[in-house]
Motif scaffolding. Structure first.
Motif, short mmCIF file in Angstrom:
data_model
loop_
_atom_site.label_atom_id
_atom_site.label_comp_id
_atom_site.label_asym_id
_atom_site.label_seq_id
_atom_site.Cartn_x
_atom_site.Cartn_y
_atom_site.Cartn_z
N GLY A 81 0.83 -1.20 0.00
CA GLY A 81 0.00 0.00 0.00
C GLY A 81 0.87 1.24 0.00
O GLY A 81 2.01 1.22 -0.48
N TYR A 82 0.34 2.30 0.56
CA TYR A 82 1.05 3.58 0.59
C TYR A 82 1.97 3.67 1.80
O TYR A 82 1.65 3.15 2.89
CB TYR A 82 0.06 4.75 0.65
CG TYR A 82 -0.56 5.11 -0.69
CD1 TYR A 82 0.07 6.00 -1.54
CD2 TYR A 82 -1.77 4.54 -1.08
CE1 TYR A 82 -0.49 6.33 -2.76
CE2 TYR A 82 -2.35 4.86 -2.31
CZ TYR A 82 -1.69 5.75 -3.14
OH TYR A 82 -2.25 6.07 -4.35
N THR A 83 3.09 4.32 1.60
CA THR A 83 3.94 4.76 2.72
C THR A 83 4.13 6.27 2.58
O THR A 83 4.15 6.81 1.47
CB THR A 83 5.32 4.07 2.69
OG1 THR A 83 5.96 4.29 1.42
CG2 THR A 83 5.18 2.59 2.94
N TYR A 84 4.26 6.93 3.74
CA TYR A 84 4.30 8.38 3.78
C TYR A 84 5.54 8.85 4.53
O TYR A 84 6.03 8.14 5.43
CB TYR A 84 3.05 8.93 4.48
CG TYR A 84 1.75 8.47 3.87
CD1 TYR A 84 1.19 9.15 2.79
CD2 TYR A 84 1.07 7.36 4.37
CE1 TYR A 84 -0.01 8.72 2.23
CE2 TYR A 84 -0.13 6.94 3.82
CZ TYR A 84 -0.66 7.62 2.74
OH TYR A 84 -1.84 7.21 2.19
N ASN A 117 7.44 -1.39 1.74
CA ASN A 117 8.62 -1.06 0.94
C ASN A 117 9.62 -2.19 0.84
O ASN A 117 10.60 -2.09 0.09
CB ASN A 117 9.33 0.17 1.52
CG ASN A 117 9.80 -0.06 2.94
OD1 ASN A 117 9.03 -0.49 3.77
ND2 ASN A 117 11.06 0.22 3.21
N THR A 121 5.89 10.07 -0.54
CA THR A 121 4.67 9.28 -0.58
C THR A 121 4.76 8.31 -1.75
O THR A 121 4.92 8.71 -2.90
CB THR A 121 3.44 10.18 -0.74
OG1 THR A 121 3.37 11.08 0.39
CG2 THR A 121 2.17 9.36 -0.82
N THR A 122 4.67 7.02 -1.44
CA THR A 122 4.89 5.99 -2.46
C THR A 122 3.76 4.97 -2.41
O THR A 122 3.39 4.49 -1.34
CB THR A 122 6.23 5.26 -2.23
OG1 THR A 122 7.29 6.22 -2.17
CG2 THR A 122 6.51 4.26 -3.34
N ASP A 123 3.24 4.64 -3.58
CA ASP A 123 2.24 3.58 -3.70
C ASP A 123 2.99 2.32 -4.14
O ASP A 123 3.35 2.17 -5.31
CB ASP A 123 1.18 3.95 -4.73
CG ASP A 123 0.09 2.89 -4.84
OD1 ASP A 123 0.17 1.89 -4.09
OD2 ASP A 123 -0.81 3.05 -5.68
N TRP A 124 3.20 1.40 -3.21
CA TRP A 124 3.98 0.21 -3.51
C TRP A 124 3.20 -0.79 -4.35
O TRP A 124 3.79 -1.67 -4.97
CB TRP A 124 4.48 -0.43 -2.21
CG TRP A 124 5.51 0.43 -1.58
CD1 TRP A 124 5.33 1.36 -0.62
CD2 TRP A 124 6.90 0.46 -1.92
NE1 TRP A 124 6.51 1.99 -0.32
CE2 TRP A 124 7.50 1.45 -1.10
CE3 TRP A 124 7.69 -0.23 -2.82
CZ2 TRP A 124 8.85 1.75 -1.16
CZ3 TRP A 124 9.04 0.06 -2.90
CH2 TRP A 124 9.61 1.04 -2.08
N GLU A 168 1.72 0.12 -7.01
CA GLU A 168 2.10 0.54 -8.35
C GLU A 168 3.59 0.36 -8.59
O GLU A 168 4.01 -0.07 -9.65
CB GLU A 168 1.70 2.01 -8.56
CG GLU A 168 1.95 2.53 -9.96
CD GLU A 168 1.12 1.83 -11.01
OE1 GLU A 168 1.56 1.75 -12.18
OE2 GLU A 168 0.01 1.36 -10.67
N ARG A 169 4.38 0.71 -7.58
CA ARG A 169 5.84 0.63 -7.72
C ARG A 169 6.31 -0.81 -7.92
O ARG A 169 7.24 -1.07 -8.68
CB ARG A 169 6.49 1.21 -6.45
CG ARG A 169 8.00 1.12 -6.40
CD ARG A 169 8.61 2.43 -6.82
NE ARG A 169 10.05 2.37 -6.71
CZ ARG A 169 10.77 3.02 -5.80
NH1 ARG A 169 10.16 3.79 -4.91
NH2 ARG A 169 12.07 2.95 -5.79
#
Length: 656
Positions: free
Chosen positions: A89-92, A319, A361-364, A366-367
């Motif tokens: 999910g997202y990390t901030y 991550n 802010t990363t959407d894992w 998608e990454r």
């Protein structure tokens, strides 16, 4: 120590929870871990295993090949679910607003950490020191009893708030614990909808976190996260190390069965003995499939985990996106290990430690979309059509060589060829033992057939009959098995002789290295002595100058004698320097060994003689000065003639 304290606090927080909250935790798949009795930390075992972790392959590199903790290990040892959606999910970069909204706790601006004390106190749990003689259960009960406020006992918004606080404490201080005292909020976005928490594959995320922790510095004596997992894994797969005691057989999850064996030796001694034990571990004592006799009784989570087991797949913990390369450990699936391409980071393009920073802010999802899809497809099945491990073991030995040995006795530059021979020899021993068992079984079956058909065979022979077809086939199979066994025994003997010859050559090399080291040591000693001789020359030069300036004309003979002694010391210093130069330029071990030995003994004799002569001259000089001071009316008294002696005779004999 911090790991044990964290476990105790999380268990106490679980006990403080009202019954309906504990049921919610059970439904999420975390309940089994709270039934595990606390195991004593074994830092020596952890450090020994960590030192053998190959981060590039995400596997342990042992002398007998790769080994990898698997999803089945996680499921059976801890009881945590390894199936479901990927933990992604997202990390901030900052969780301030999210923590205030979902936890109602203060988090500093530009921070992702919640103070542990504030978090546990929000659950009504306050630390209390353990009393002397107090058991673990008594301590937990008392710790829960000193809770200063009651948690809500009815479902509702406050109960959801309490549950999120508990889950953040559980995930941040037990399952995914990191160094430091604060608790990370990175999993908080996944806890917003509590009904979805149980649908994630937290066990797979835990395994990824374990892999990442093993890749940290070898000097760390503990693993991050739930430390009993790695210890129990070693108890099951490497039982001959003798680090655990099976005190409660039959309990599930399997971690409940084991206790850490007490070892009162110093950590350094424990680690040294463990490294030596692993380096010399018998290959046939390695347990590749410790769960063959295990059923699924009392472990309902295993049924849904089956589709994910025995497959190479990508693991996700936000991550952290790491591969589970089970194709490197086909023997753990009951297969022969085939030759495989060893993983490299550039080929698999996994994010790695360089992407650990949570600065954006990363959407894992998608990454790491490709790896997420791999998890959703349940990875790739592991297959092998190999009939022997030889080719893999040879390639493995050529890749790792002596790096798989960590004990002091094995800290040598073992060539890939010798390591390959060792691996092939162990494989041949294993194949020969398998052939022996098969031959014995065939012989037993043949004797049984002959025994049961004796009566019928005799009557058949009386009328001109022949042995039964089954008996003939068995007799042929026995002959072929015996021939194969003889071939394997010959191969084992050849490999044994070749390995011994290679080790003899290696011993010769080590002996020559030792001689070279001794030669260098002698050279260094001679250099030190040459420097000491030069220092003496400088001191005698100063004394000579002083005598020339201060002594009366009658002391000219003393000046001449000191000058001659100075020349002798200079000659000695030059000879020592020449010997040092000759040793440094020498290329022949035998010639340098003999010449250095002779030159060293002669030079030492000369050096001792010169030192003795100088000490005797100093004593005579002090004696003359004392007599001169006793005479009246004469400045320095009459100088006695120097004694009649030959340089390097009497004192040098004593010095030798």
């Amino acid at each position: 120590m911090r790991a044990r304290v964290s476990w105790t606090l999380v268990l106490a927080a679980f006990l403080v929870f009202p019954p309906f909250q504990r049921e919610r935790v059970e439904e999420m798949g975390f309940g089994e871990i709270f039934r595990i009795k606390r195991i004593k930390v074994d830092p020596a075992l952890t450090q020994a295993l960590r030192s053998r972790w190959d981060a590039e392959a995400s596997a342990f590199a042992f002398p007998w090949g790769h080994m990898i903790p698997s999803l089945e290990d996680v499921s059976r040892i801890t009881g945590i679910r390894v199936y479901g959606r990927a933990v992604s999910g997202y990390t901030y970069p900052c969780y301030h607003d999210l923590a205030e909204h979902l936890l109602d706790l203060p988090v500093e601006r530009r921070s992702s950490l919640v103070p542990r004390v504030a978090l546990q106190e929000s659950l009504g749990l306050y630390e209390a020191g353990k009393n002397a003689g107090e058991s673990e259960d008594e301590y937990l009960t008392r710790l829960a009893r000193v809770s200063r406020r009651e948690l809500t006992s009815e479902p509702g918004p406050q109960a959801d708030l309490d549950l999120r606080r508990f889950l953040i404490l559980f995930l941040g201080r037990l399952l995914f614990a990191t160094r430091g005292d604060a608790v990370h909020c990175c999993f908080l976005p996944l806890l917003e909808d509590l009904g979805e928490v149980g649908g994630y594959a937290w066990g797979a995320a835990f395994l990824a976190h374990q892999f990442d922790g093993l890749s940290a510095s070898e000097r760390q004596t503990s693993t991050s996260g739930f430390y009993p997992f790695l210890q129990v894994w070693a108890y099951l797969h490497l039982p001959a190390l003798g680090r655990g005691d099976l005190t409660r057989p039959g309990l599930v999850p399997i971690a409940r069965r084991w206790d850490s064996r007490r070892d009162t030796r110093h950590l350094v001694d424990q680690l040294e003995r463990l490294q030596e034990a692993i380096d010399s571990y018998a290959y046939l004592d390695v347990v590749w499939q410790p769960y063959l006799g295990e059923g699924d009784e009392g472990q309902p989570w295993l049924a849904q985990a089956r589709p994910y087991l025995g497959r190479s797949v990508w693991l996700h913990a936000l991550n952290l996106v790491l591969p589970l390369n089970l194709f490197l450990t086909q023997r753990s699936l009951g297969l022969r290990q085939s030759v495989v391409e060893f993983p490299v980071r550039d080929r698999f393009r996994w994010p790695g430690r360089s992407f650990r920073g949570l600065h954006d802010t990363t959407d894992w999802r998608e990454r790491a979309r490709e790896q997420i899809e791999n998890w959703e497809r349940k990875g790739k099945a592991v297959k092998s059509d190999a009939t022997t491990d030889d080719a893999y073991l040879q390639a493995y030995a050529l890749k790792y060589g002596g790096k798989v040995y960590k004990s002091a006795r094995h800290q040598m530059d073992v060539t890939g060829e010798i390591a390959s021979l060792r691996a092939l020899l162990q494989s041949a021993v294993q194949d020969r033992e398998v052939a022996q068992r098969q031959t014995a079984e065939l012989r037993s079956e043949l004797e049984r057939v002959r025994g049961t058909g004796a009566g019928g065979a005799s009557s058949s022979r009386s009328v001109g009959g022949s042995p039964s077809l089954l008996e003939a086939r068995l007799a042929g199979a026995v002959l072929r098995a015996e021939e194969a066994q003889r071939h394997l025994e010959e191969r084992e003997r050849d490999l044994q002789l070749t390995t011994e010859h290679a080790m003899e050559l290696q011993g010769e090399r080590d002996r020559f290295r030792g001689e070279a080291q001794a030669t260098r040591s002698e050279r260094d000693q001679l250099r030190i002595r040459a420097e000491a001789a030069e220092a003496q020359i400088a001191e005698m030069t100063r004394e000579l100058v002083t005598l020339r300036v201060q002594r009366p004309p009658g002391d000219q003979e003393e000046v001449i004698r000191l000058h001659a002694e100075l020349l002798a010391q200079q000659t000695l210093a030059r000879s020592l320097q020449q010997i040092v130069t000759d040793i440094g330029r020498s290329r022949s071990r035998s010639r340098s060994g003999a010449s250095v030995s002779r030159a060293t003994s002669a030079s030492v004799c000369q050096y001792l003689a010169g030192s003795s002569s100088r000490r005797r001259n100093e004593e005579e000089e002090r004696h003359r000065q004392g007599e001169g001071s006793a005479h009246d009316g004469r400045g320095g008294g009459e100088m006695l003639p120097p004694p009649d002696r030959r340089e390097g005779s009497g004192e040098s004999d004593v010095g030798q």
